[in-house]
Design a protein around this motif. Structure first.
Motif, PDB file in Angstrom:
ATOM      1  N   SER A  30       0.896  -1.078   0.082  1.00 30.51           N
ATOM      2  CA  SER A  30      -0.073  -0.074   0.097  1.00 30.51           C
ATOM      3  C   SER A  30       0.872   1.343  -0.008  1.00 30.51           C
ATOM      4  N   GLU A  31       2.182   1.104   0.270  1.00 28.35           N
ATOM      5  CA  GLU A  31       3.006   2.349   0.634  1.00 28.35           C
ATOM      6  C   GLU A  31       4.256   2.426  -0.282  1.00 28.35           C
ATOM      7  N   ALA A  32       4.751   1.372  -0.667  1.00 27.52           N
ATOM      8  CA  ALA A  32       6.015   1.320  -1.428  1.00 27.52           C
ATOM      9  C   ALA A  32       6.096   2.075  -2.611  1.00 27.52           C
ATOM     10  N   SER A  33       7.125   2.568  -2.977  1.00 27.42           N
ATOM     11  CA  SER A  33       7.321   3.436  -4.062  1.00 27.42           C
ATOM     12  C   SER A  33       7.819   2.612  -5.467  1.00 27.42           C
ATOM     13  N   ASN A  34       8.152   1.530  -5.239  1.00 33.16           N
ATOM     14  CA  ASN A  34       8.443   0.795  -6.387  1.00 33.16           C
ATOM     15  C   ASN A  34       8.246  -1.028  -5.957  1.00 33.16           C
ATOM     16  N   ILE A  35       7.596  -1.504  -6.776  1.00 34.21           N
ATOM     17  CA  ILE A  35       7.270  -2.974  -6.396  1.00 34.21           C
ATOM     18  C   ILE A  35       7.585  -3.686  -7.696  1.00 34.21           C
ATOM     19  N   ARG A  36       8.339  -4.687  -7.321  1.00 34.44           N
ATOM     20  CA  ARG A  36       8.836  -5.788  -8.300  1.00 34.44           C
ATOM     21  C   ARG A  36       8.079  -6.983  -8.112  1.00 34.44           C
ATOM     22  N   TYR A  37       7.332  -7.565  -8.885  1.00 31.58           N
ATOM     23  CA  TYR A  37       6.839  -8.982  -8.816  1.00 31.58           C
ATOM     24  C   TYR A  37       7.464 -10.111  -9.552  1.00 31.58           C
ATOM     25  N   TYR A  38       7.887 -11.164  -9.223  1.00 32.49           N
ATOM     26  CA  TYR A  38       8.262 -12.239 -10.082  1.00 32.49           C
ATOM     27  C   TYR A  38       7.249 -13.425  -9.621  1.00 32.49           C
ATOM     28  N   VAL A  39       6.577 -13.647 -10.714  1.00 31.54           N
ATOM     29  CA  VAL A  39       5.563 -14.785 -10.249  1.00 31.54           C
ATOM     30  C   VAL A  39       5.728 -16.060 -11.132  1.00 31.54           C
ATOM     31  N   GLN A  40       5.495 -17.015 -10.648  1.00 35.64           N
ATOM     32  CA  GLN A  40       5.529 -18.254 -11.622  1.00 35.64           C
ATOM     33  C   GLN A  40       4.254 -19.395 -11.519  1.00 35.64           C
ATOM     34  N   SER A  41       3.517 -19.098 -10.789  1.00 37.30           N
ATOM     35  CA  SER A  41       2.160 -20.016 -10.671  1.00 37.30           C
ATOM     36  C   SER A  41       1.121 -19.276 -10.844  1.00 37.30           C
ATOM     37  N   THR A  42       0.807 -18.092 -10.303  1.00 39.76           N
ATOM     38  CA  THR A  42      -0.459 -17.434 -10.416  1.00 39.76           C
ATOM     39  C   THR A  42      -0.036 -15.937 -10.688  1.00 39.76           C
ATOM     40  N   PHE A  43      -0.997 -15.244 -11.244  1.00 36.90           N
ATOM     41  CA  PHE A  43      -0.903 -13.736 -11.485  1.00 36.90           C
ATOM     42  C   PHE A  43      -0.798 -12.928 -10.273  1.00 36.90           C
ATOM     43  N   PRO A  44      -0.056 -11.783 -10.232  1.00 38.26           N
ATOM     44  CA  PRO A  44      -0.095 -11.138  -8.883  1.00 38.26           C
ATOM     45  C   PRO A  44      -1.835 -10.643  -8.510  1.00 38.26           C
ATOM     46  N   GLY A  45      -1.659 -10.700  -7.331  1.00 39.76           N
ATOM     47  CA  GLY A  45      -3.237 -10.630  -6.768  1.00 39.76           C
ATOM     48  C   GLY A  45      -3.618  -8.948  -7.258  1.00 39.76           C
ATOM     49  N   MET A  46      -2.832  -8.270  -7.179  1.00 37.75           N
ATOM     50  CA  MET A  46      -2.918  -6.537  -7.594  1.00 37.75           C
ATOM     51  C   MET A  46      -3.896  -6.673  -8.976  1.00 37.75           C
TER      52      MET A  46
END
Length: 293
Positions: free
Chosen positions: A107-123
Motif C-alpha cells: 500500500s505504501e511502497a514507491s517501487n514494487i517488483r513482482y516475479y510470479v511463476q504460478s499465479t498472476f499477482p493479486g494486484m
C-alpha cells in the motif's frame, strides 16, 4: 494523505525514536528505566512492532531533549496513525501476519517488483480468477471465508488505484502461468484481458519469462521486492515458499533480489512481445470457450 495502514507510521516513528536516542548516547535500558518498562518494549517500539502510546512518545521525547515543537507534533501524529486499525480489520480472520505486512508494504511502497511463476499477482487478478484460485488453494474454506478473501483482494486493488503517489510496478510472469488454467477458459480469457489492460497503465511494466529462455536459479520461487524513496522506510523482500513466507530486510538482500529481478528481465520478452503472447493465449482460451460441448 494519512497512511492507509498502521505498520508504516509505526516503522517511521520507531526509526526516528531510535535515531534520537542514539543521538543522545542513550541505551535501550536508559529509555526503559525512564518509562518504567522493559527494554523489549522500547525495542518493539523502535522496530515498529509495538503499538505506540502518545504518553510514551512524549516521555521519550522529553528524555531525548527534543524541544522542536514541529518535530514533536510530527512524531505524535505518527503515533496516532500507528494506533489506527488497518482497513482490513473486518477481514482479519483471513489475514495472516505475513499478509498483514505484505498489504502494508504494498500500500505504501514507491517501487514494487513482482516475479510470479504460478499465479498472476493479486494486484491484477479478476474477481472470478481470484474466487476460483481460492477455491483451489483453500478447499476447506466455506463460502463466507472465500468471499472475504475475494473482498480483501479487490480492496487491495482499489487502494492501489486510488493512491495519489502511484508506485512504479514491474511484473515478470513465467510463461507457465499463462498455461495454468484456473477455473475455466472463460475465466482465463477474462483474466488475460485484464492483465493486458493493467499493462497499459502508467508506471506498470509487464514482461513474460518465456520457456525458450531456459532454466534459471532465480525461478525457484515467487518473490516481491518492495522499495521506498523515503529514508525512514525499510525496503523488504517477500519470498513465497510452500514451507511458509520469508521476509528479508538486509540491504544486501534487497540489492541481491533487485539484481536477480533485473537479470531475469534481460531474458524476458520485450513488453510488446509479452503483450502479443498474452493476447495470443487470450484468443486461445476464447476459442475454447466458444467450442460446442
Amino acid at each position: 494523505m494519512p497512511s492507509q495502514t498502521p505498520l508504516i507510521p509505526r516503522r517511521r516513528l520507531g526509526q526516528e525514536l531510535r535515531r534520537l536516542r542514539e543521538l543522545r548516547g542513550l541505551h535501550l535500558e536508559d529509555a526503559a528505566d525512564h518509562l518504567e518498562c522493559s527494554p523489549s518494549k522500547i525495542s518493539r517500539l523502535e522496530t515498529g512492532q509495538g503499538v505506540p502510546k502518545a504518553r510514551d512518545v512524549r516521555d521519550l521525547l522529553d528524555l531525548y531533549g527534543v524541544g522542536d515543537q514541529r518535530l514533536r507534533d510530527q512524531l505524535l501524529r505518527l503515533a496516532g496513525d500507528g494506533r489506527r486499525q488497518a482497513w482490513w480489520q473486518d477481514l482479519a480472520d483471513v489475514v495472516s501476519s505475513a499478509m498483514d505486512t505484505f498489504i502494508s508494504l504494498e500500500s505504501e511502497a514507491s517501487n514494487i517488483r513482482y516475479y510470479v511463476q504460478s499465479t498472476f499477482p493479486g494486484m491484477f487478478q479478476t474477481e472470478e480468477y481470484a474466487r476460483e484460485l481460492f477455491r483451489a488453494i483453500y478447499p476447506r474454506d466455506d463460502d463466507v471465508e472465500r468471499e472475504k478473501r475475494v473482498r480483501l483482494r479487490l480492496k487491495r486493488q482499489d487502494i492501489l488505484v486510488e493512491r495519489e503517489d502511484q508506485p512504479r510496478i514491474g511484473v515478470i510472469v513465467d510463461e507457465a502461468t499463462l498455461h495454468r488454467v484456473v477455473g475455466s477458459p472463460k475465466v482465463m480469457a477474462d483474466q488475460l484481458a485484464a492483465l493486458l489492460q493493467a499493462s497499459e497503465r502508467q508506471g506498470v511494466t509487464l514482461r513474460v519469462y518465456p520457456f525458450a529462455a531456459g532454466p534459471d536459479i532465480a525461478i525457484q520461487c515467487t518473490f516481491v521486492v518492495f522499495t521506498f524513496e523515503s529514508e525512514y522506510d525499510r525496503n523488504s523482500v517477500h519470498i513465497e515458499l510452500s514451507a511458509g513466507d520469508r521476509w528479508l530486510e538486509q540491504e544486501s538482500d534487497i540489492t541481491r533480489y533487485t539484481r536477480i529481478f533485473d537479470d531475469l528481465g534481460r531474458k524476458c520478452l520485450s513488453a510488446e512481445a509479452s503483450r502479443d503472447m498474452i493476447l495470443s493465449m487470450m484468443e486461445h482460451y476464447s476459442s475454447k470457450e466458444e467450442q460446442p460441448r
